[in-house]
Motif scaffolding. Sequence first.
Motif, PDB file in Angstrom:
ATOM      1  N   ASP A   1       0.719  -1.178   0.030  1.00  0.00           N
ATOM      2  CA  ASP A   1       0.119  -0.078   0.062  1.00  0.00           C
ATOM      3  C   ASP A   1       1.181   1.419   0.018  1.00  0.00           C
ATOM      4  O   ASP A   1       0.388   2.373  -0.012  1.00  0.00           O
ATOM      5  CB  ASP A   1      -0.847  -0.048   1.111  1.00  0.00           C
ATOM      6  CG  ASP A   1      -2.088  -1.203   1.214  1.00  0.00           C
ATOM      7  OD1 ASP A   1      -2.398  -1.364   0.054  1.00  0.00           O
ATOM      8  OD2 ASP A   1      -2.181  -1.576   2.127  1.00  0.00           O
ATOM      9  N   ALA A   2       2.211   1.239  -0.128  1.00  0.00           N
ATOM     10  CA  ALA A   2       3.038   2.218  -0.071  1.00  0.00           C
ATOM     11  C   ALA A   2       3.417   2.755   1.221  1.00  0.00           C
ATOM     12  O   ALA A   2       3.674   4.022   1.293  1.00  0.00           O
ATOM     13  CB  ALA A   2       2.657   3.270  -1.267  1.00  0.00           C
ATOM     14  N   SER A   3       2.857   2.344   2.104  1.00  0.00           N
ATOM     15  CA  SER A   3       3.559   2.734   3.823  1.00  0.00           C
ATOM     16  C   SER A   3       4.528   2.468   3.826  1.00  0.00           C
ATOM     17  O   SER A   3       5.117   1.255   3.718  1.00  0.00           O
ATOM     18  CB  SER A   3       2.204   2.042   4.660  1.00  0.00           C
ATOM     19  OG  SER A   3       0.989   2.244   4.141  1.00  0.00           O
TER      20      SER A   3
ATOM     21  N   ALA B   1       3.477   2.913 -10.827  1.00  0.00           N
ATOM     22  CA  ALA B   1       2.264   2.319 -10.146  1.00  0.00           C
ATOM     23  C   ALA B   1       2.508   2.967  -8.556  1.00  0.00           C
ATOM     24  O   ALA B   1       1.786   3.233  -8.046  1.00  0.00           O
ATOM     25  CB  ALA B   1       2.184   0.836 -10.051  1.00  0.00           C
ATOM     26  N   LEU B   2       3.874   2.808  -8.285  1.00  0.00           N
ATOM     27  CA  LEU B   2       4.141   3.538  -6.718  1.00  0.00           C
ATOM     28  C   LEU B   2       3.582   4.912  -6.919  1.00  0.00           C
ATOM     29  O   LEU B   2       3.402   5.387  -5.801  1.00  0.00           O
ATOM     30  CB  LEU B   2       5.485   3.159  -6.457  1.00  0.00           C
ATOM     31  CG  LEU B   2       6.094   3.562  -5.085  1.00  0.00           C
ATOM     32  CD1 LEU B   2       5.422   3.115  -3.814  1.00  0.00           C
ATOM     33  CD2 LEU B   2       7.764   3.403  -5.020  1.00  0.00           C
TER      34      LEU B   2
ATOM     35  N   LYS C   1       1.719   6.507  -8.345  1.00  0.00           N
ATOM     36  CA  LYS C   1       0.158   6.747  -8.134  1.00  0.00           C
ATOM     37  C   LYS C   1      -0.436   6.467  -6.905  1.00  0.00           C
ATOM     38  O   LYS C   1      -1.211   7.238  -6.528  1.00  0.00           O
ATOM     39  CB  LYS C   1      -0.503   5.825  -9.421  1.00  0.00           C
ATOM     40  CG  LYS C   1      -0.307   6.396 -10.722  1.00  0.00           C
ATOM     41  CD  LYS C   1      -0.930   5.545 -11.914  1.00  0.00           C
ATOM     42  CE  LYS C   1      -0.780   5.902 -13.214  1.00  0.00           C
ATOM     43  NZ  LYS C   1      -1.384   5.201 -14.378  1.00  0.00           N
ATOM     44  N   LYS C   2       0.117   5.617  -6.320  1.00  0.00           N
ATOM     45  CA  LYS C   2      -0.360   5.109  -4.841  1.00  0.00           C
ATOM     46  C   LYS C   2      -0.051   6.232  -3.960  1.00  0.00           C
ATOM     47  O   LYS C   2      -0.765   6.655  -2.980  1.00  0.00           O
ATOM     48  CB  LYS C   2       0.317   3.870  -4.425  1.00  0.00           C
ATOM     49  CG  LYS C   2      -0.316   2.570  -5.195  1.00  0.00           C
ATOM     50  CD  LYS C   2       0.118   1.348  -4.501  1.00  0.00           C
ATOM     51  CE  LYS C   2      -0.172   0.094  -5.179  1.00  0.00           C
ATOM     52  NZ  LYS C   2       0.427  -1.033  -4.640  1.00  0.00           N
ATOM     53  N   LEU C   3       1.259   6.803  -4.051  1.00  0.00           N
ATOM     54  CA  LEU C   3       1.653   7.786  -3.228  1.00  0.00           C
ATOM     55  C   LEU C   3       0.969   9.090  -3.518  1.00  0.00           C
ATOM     56  O   LEU C   3       0.626   9.734  -2.344  1.00  0.00           O
ATOM     57  CB  LEU C   3       3.400   8.208  -3.312  1.00  0.00           C
ATOM     58  CG  LEU C   3       4.212   6.931  -2.941  1.00  0.00           C
ATOM     59  CD1 LEU C   3       5.543   7.215  -3.233  1.00  0.00           C
ATOM     60  CD2 LEU C   3       4.055   6.543  -1.278  1.00  0.00           C
ATOM     61  N   LYS C   4       0.644   9.343  -4.601  1.00  0.00           N
ATOM     62  CA  LYS C   4      -0.298  10.694  -4.946  1.00  0.00           C
ATOM     63  C   LYS C   4      -1.736  10.338  -4.360  1.00  0.00           C
ATOM     64  O   LYS C   4      -2.207  11.374  -3.750  1.00  0.00           O
ATOM     65  CB  LYS C   4      -0.394  10.525  -6.369  1.00  0.00           C
ATOM     66  CG  LYS C   4      -1.059  11.793  -6.791  1.00  0.00           C
ATOM     67  CD  LYS C   4      -0.917  12.124  -8.450  1.00  0.00           C
ATOM     68  CE  LYS C   4      -1.690  13.490  -8.749  1.00  0.00           C
ATOM     69  NZ  LYS C   4      -1.677  13.725 -10.292  1.00  0.00           N
ATOM     70  N   ALA C   5      -2.031   9.398  -4.420  1.00  0.00           N
ATOM     71  CA  ALA C   5      -3.720   8.906  -3.844  1.00  0.00           C
ATOM     72  C   ALA C   5      -3.666   9.230  -2.566  1.00  0.00           C
ATOM     73  O   ALA C   5      -4.605   9.649  -1.727  1.00  0.00           O
ATOM     74  CB  ALA C   5      -4.030   7.653  -4.265  1.00  0.00           C
ATOM     75  N   LYS C   6      -2.541   8.632  -1.690  1.00  0.00           N
ATOM     76  CA  LYS C   6      -2.363   8.742  -0.260  1.00  0.00           C
ATOM     77  C   LYS C   6      -2.296  10.368   0.130  1.00  0.00           C
ATOM     78  O   LYS C   6      -2.854  10.699   1.288  1.00  0.00           O
ATOM     79  CB  LYS C   6      -1.121   8.099   0.244  1.00  0.00           C
ATOM     80  CG  LYS C   6      -1.375   6.392   0.279  1.00  0.00           C
ATOM     81  CD  LYS C   6      -0.146   5.998   0.689  1.00  0.00           C
ATOM     82  CE  LYS C   6      -0.187   5.866   2.004  1.00  0.00           C
ATOM     83  NZ  LYS C   6       0.524   4.828   2.784  1.00  0.00           N
TER      84      LYS C   6
END
Length: 82
Positions: free
Chosen positions: A26-28, A72-73, A75-80
């Motif tokens: 989840d990019a945590s 992809a990473l 995009k996950k960081l941006k969404a967070k």
Amino acid sequence: LGEDLCSLHQQVDRLAFSVIWEMDADASILSTRFVKTVIRSEAALSYEEAQMRLDDSRINDELARSLRALNALAKKLKAKRN
């Protein structure tokens, strides 16, 4: 300093001070390290070349797969953040 000393060039070693993050799916961030490193760029791509490797599914070499994983990473960081 400009284009030679501070720029990344294909297949040229550069000394760096890097932040290494271990992340989960989840990019945590699970852990962080600050280390002296030697980095070497595999390719010198224009924005257009990088985008082509992201978009063209027929290109499936290691570089294209790495770019897609990093995208992809990102995009996950941006969404967070949102």
